[in-house]
Scaffold this motif. Structure first.
Motif, mmCIF file in Angstrom:
data_model
loop_
_atom_site.group_PDB
_atom_site.id
_atom_site.type_symbol
_atom_site.label_atom_id
_atom_site.label_comp_id
_atom_site.label_asym_id
_atom_site.label_seq_id
_atom_site.Cartn_x
_atom_site.Cartn_y
_atom_site.Cartn_z
ATOM 1 N N ALA A 57 0.841 -1.185 0.000
ATOM 2 C CA ALA A 57 0.000 0.000 0.000
ATOM 3 C C ALA A 57 0.878 1.237 0.000
ATOM 4 O O ALA A 57 2.049 1.192 0.349
ATOM 5 N N ALA A 58 0.305 2.377 -0.389
ATOM 6 C CA ALA A 58 1.047 3.631 -0.348
ATOM 7 C C ALA A 58 1.250 4.036 1.106
ATOM 8 O O ALA A 58 0.387 3.809 1.951
ATOM 9 N N PRO A 59 2.397 4.622 1.433
ATOM 10 C CA PRO A 59 2.640 5.029 2.826
ATOM 11 C C PRO A 59 1.736 6.179 3.242
ATOM 12 O O PRO A 59 1.331 7.007 2.422
ATOM 13 N N THR A 126 14.197 11.122 13.631
ATOM 14 C CA THR A 126 13.055 11.766 14.273
ATOM 15 C C THR A 126 12.652 10.949 15.484
ATOM 16 O O THR A 126 12.971 9.760 15.572
ATOM 17 N N ARG A 127 11.977 11.575 16.429
ATOM 18 C CA ARG A 127 11.580 10.902 17.666
ATOM 19 C C ARG A 127 10.421 9.955 17.371
ATOM 20 O O ARG A 127 9.351 10.392 16.932
ATOM 21 N N PRO A 128 10.579 8.646 17.615
ATOM 22 C CA PRO A 128 9.511 7.701 17.265
ATOM 23 C C PRO A 128 8.285 7.849 18.164
ATOM 24 O O PRO A 128 8.400 8.191 19.346
ATOM 25 N N THR A 129 7.125 7.561 17.590
ATOM 26 C CA THR A 129 5.897 7.472 18.378
ATOM 27 C C THR A 129 5.428 6.017 18.484
ATOM 28 O O THR A 129 4.438 5.735 19.150
ATOM 29 N N LYS A 130 6.175 5.119 17.839
ATOM 30 C CA LYS A 130 5.883 3.687 17.892
ATOM 31 C C LYS A 130 7.216 2.954 17.768
ATOM 32 O O LYS A 130 8.053 3.304 16.928
ATOM 33 N N VAL A 131 7.417 1.935 18.618
ATOM 34 C CA VAL A 131 8.674 1.178 18.586
ATOM 35 C C VAL A 131 8.340 -0.314 18.510
ATOM 36 O O VAL A 131 7.627 -0.847 19.368
ATOM 37 N N TYR A 132 8.863 -0.975 17.476
ATOM 38 C CA TYR A 132 8.656 -2.404 17.272
ATOM 39 C C TYR A 132 9.951 -3.176 17.508
ATOM 40 O O TYR A 132 11.047 -2.686 17.222
ATOM 41 N N ALA A 133 9.806 -4.410 17.975
ATOM 42 C CA ALA A 133 10.923 -5.353 18.039
ATOM 43 C C ALA A 133 10.363 -6.746 17.807
ATOM 44 O O ALA A 133 9.201 -7.035 18.143
ATOM 45 N N ALA A 134 11.188 -7.622 17.224
ATOM 46 C CA ALA A 134 10.750 -8.991 16.961
ATOM 47 C C ALA A 134 10.405 -9.705 18.263
ATOM 48 O O ALA A 134 11.125 -9.585 19.260
ATOM 49 N N ASP A 135 9.292 -10.446 18.254
ATOM 50 C CA ASP A 135 8.843 -11.193 19.426
ATOM 51 C C ASP A 135 9.898 -12.223 19.820
ATOM 52 O O ASP A 135 10.207 -13.127 19.051
ATOM 53 N N ALA A 174 1.588 -3.317 8.919
ATOM 54 C CA ALA A 174 1.332 -2.443 10.067
ATOM 55 C C ALA A 174 2.071 -1.121 9.926
ATOM 56 O O ALA A 174 1.521 -0.052 10.237
ATOM 57 N N LEU A 175 3.300 -1.167 9.456
ATOM 58 C CA LEU A 175 4.080 0.051 9.268
ATOM 59 C C LEU A 175 3.418 0.975 8.248
ATOM 60 O O LEU A 175 3.359 2.194 8.433
ATOM 61 N N LEU A 176 2.925 0.388 7.172
ATOM 62 C CA LEU A 176 2.293 1.178 6.121
ATOM 63 C C LEU A 176 0.968 1.793 6.582
ATOM 64 O O LEU A 176 0.566 2.851 6.103
ATOM 65 N N ALA A 177 0.306 1.143 7.518
ATOM 66 C CA ALA A 177 -1.003 1.615 7.977
ATOM 67 C C ALA A 177 -0.902 2.652 9.081
ATOM 68 O O ALA A 177 -1.920 3.208 9.501
ATOM 69 N N THR A 178 0.309 2.913 9.558
ATOM 70 C CA THR A 178 0.499 3.811 10.701
ATOM 71 C C THR A 178 1.206 5.086 10.266
ATOM 72 O O THR A 178 2.281 5.037 9.675
ATOM 73 N N ALA A 179 0.580 6.207 10.561
ATOM 74 C CA ALA A 179 1.213 7.491 10.249
ATOM 75 C C ALA A 179 2.206 7.856 11.348
ATOM 76 O O ALA A 179 2.135 7.355 12.463
ATOM 77 N N PRO A 181 6.337 8.782 12.846
ATOM 78 C CA PRO A 181 7.646 8.124 12.899
ATOM 79 C C PRO A 181 7.607 6.820 13.685
ATOM 80 O O PRO A 181 7.047 6.764 14.784
ATOM 81 N N GLN A 182 8.209 5.773 13.128
ATOM 82 C CA GLN A 182 8.230 4.458 13.745
ATOM 83 C C GLN A 182 9.655 3.908 13.728
ATOM 84 O O GLN A 182 10.397 4.116 12.765
ATOM 85 N N LEU A 183 10.012 3.198 14.792
ATOM 86 C CA LEU A 183 11.330 2.577 14.903
ATOM 87 C C LEU A 183 11.159 1.066 14.958
ATOM 88 O O LEU A 183 10.300 0.556 15.683
ATOM 89 N N VAL A 184 11.986 0.354 14.202
ATOM 90 C CA VAL A 184 11.942 -1.107 14.157
ATOM 91 C C VAL A 184 13.319 -1.654 14.507
ATOM 92 O O VAL A 184 14.323 -1.261 13.900
ATOM 93 N N ALA A 185 13.394 -2.557 15.477
ATOM 94 C CA ALA A 185 14.627 -3.291 15.794
ATOM 95 C C ALA A 185 14.398 -4.738 15.383
ATOM 96 O O ALA A 185 13.445 -5.376 15.854
#
Length: 246
Positions: A57-59, A126-135, A174-179, A181-185
């Motif tokens: 999907a488009a970001p 940029t300061r993230p508003t969402k932070v993901y990490a692998a389960d 999920a990343l594409l559906a969220t407006a 800044p997001q951080l992924v580890a």
């Protein structure tokens, strides 16, 4: 920053802070580097092939995705060893240098002034508003969650661990559906599978993440129908490279 009130954890992080100036580990020989590069390319290709092939999907407007590889890990059966946040030896956890990097990442993504106010983040981030990490409970390493935990805590966020290694397509959705800044580890051999599901990216990111690099942030900034790609060297610990991944 959210204060950690656990005495054992404070003591351990104190030891990690003292290790910030530890020099980078020595490089492997040429033959080992070639073998590692071949292994990583194959692993990245396998991860991309395993991802869902549906069109991305488009970001969302204003979206920024920042991707980091988990921090330093044990390189074999000997030292440096992986340890938990309680100092217990654990091969699936970060090394002391890795924990030091995890703590130092706060200065990149959640910096504060001496008075405790939010400070500007380094250029390109940029300061993230969402932070993901692998389960870590579904067959993956504990290291991505360990790497991102201090940043999430400093931001007052709950670390999102709902996606496991092998669910890169679902994470990308999920990343594409969220407006915002997001951080992924994540584990480095599967980062290419995330990238593959995000749509059009300019310039094209490197095909794989080198096994020896823990010190860079990949940044994708929404440009309408796709993403602009850039790399920001962390430059947090002694031995970190100022060069992007080629």
């Amino acid at each position: 920053m959210v204060e950690d009130k656990t005495p054992a954890r404070r003591a351990l992080l104190g030891a990690f802070a003292a290790a910030v100036a530890v020099p980078a580990l020595g490089g492997c020989g040429t033959a080992t580097k070639k073998k590692d590069a071949k292994h990583q390319s194959a692993a990245a290709a396998k991860a991309v092939a395993a991802a869902d092939t549906a069109p991305a999907a488009a970001p969302a407007a204003g979206s920024v995705i920042m991707i980091i590889r988990h921090a330093e890990k044990p390189t074999g059966s000997g030292a440096p060893y992986g340890v938990t946040d309680q100092g217990v030896k654990d091969s699936e956890s970060l090394t002391i240098r890795g924990w030091t990097r995890a703590g130092a990442l706060v200065s990149l993504f959640a910096p504060r002034t001496a008075g405790g106010a939010a400070a500007p983040v380094p250029a390109g981030l940029t300061r993230p508003t969402k932070v993901y990490a692998a389960d870590p409970n579904k067959g993956g390493s504990k290291r991505p969650a360990e790497t991102a935990s201090a940043v999430a805590a400093a931001l007052g966020l709950t670390l999102d661990e709902q996606y496991a290694k092998g669910q890169e397509a679902e994470l990308a959705t999920a990343l594409l559906a969220t407006a915002g800044p997001q951080l992924v580890a994540w584990e480095h051999e599967s980062i290419a599978a995330i990238i593959a599901k995000l749509g059009s990216i300019t310039p094209t990111p490197p095909a794989s993440w080198p096994d020896a690099r823990f010190d860079v942030v990949w940044v994708l900034t929404a440009n309408g129908g796709g993403w602009n790609f850039s790399q920001v060297p962390q430059l947090l610990l002694a031995g970190d490279s100022p060069d992007p991944i080629s």
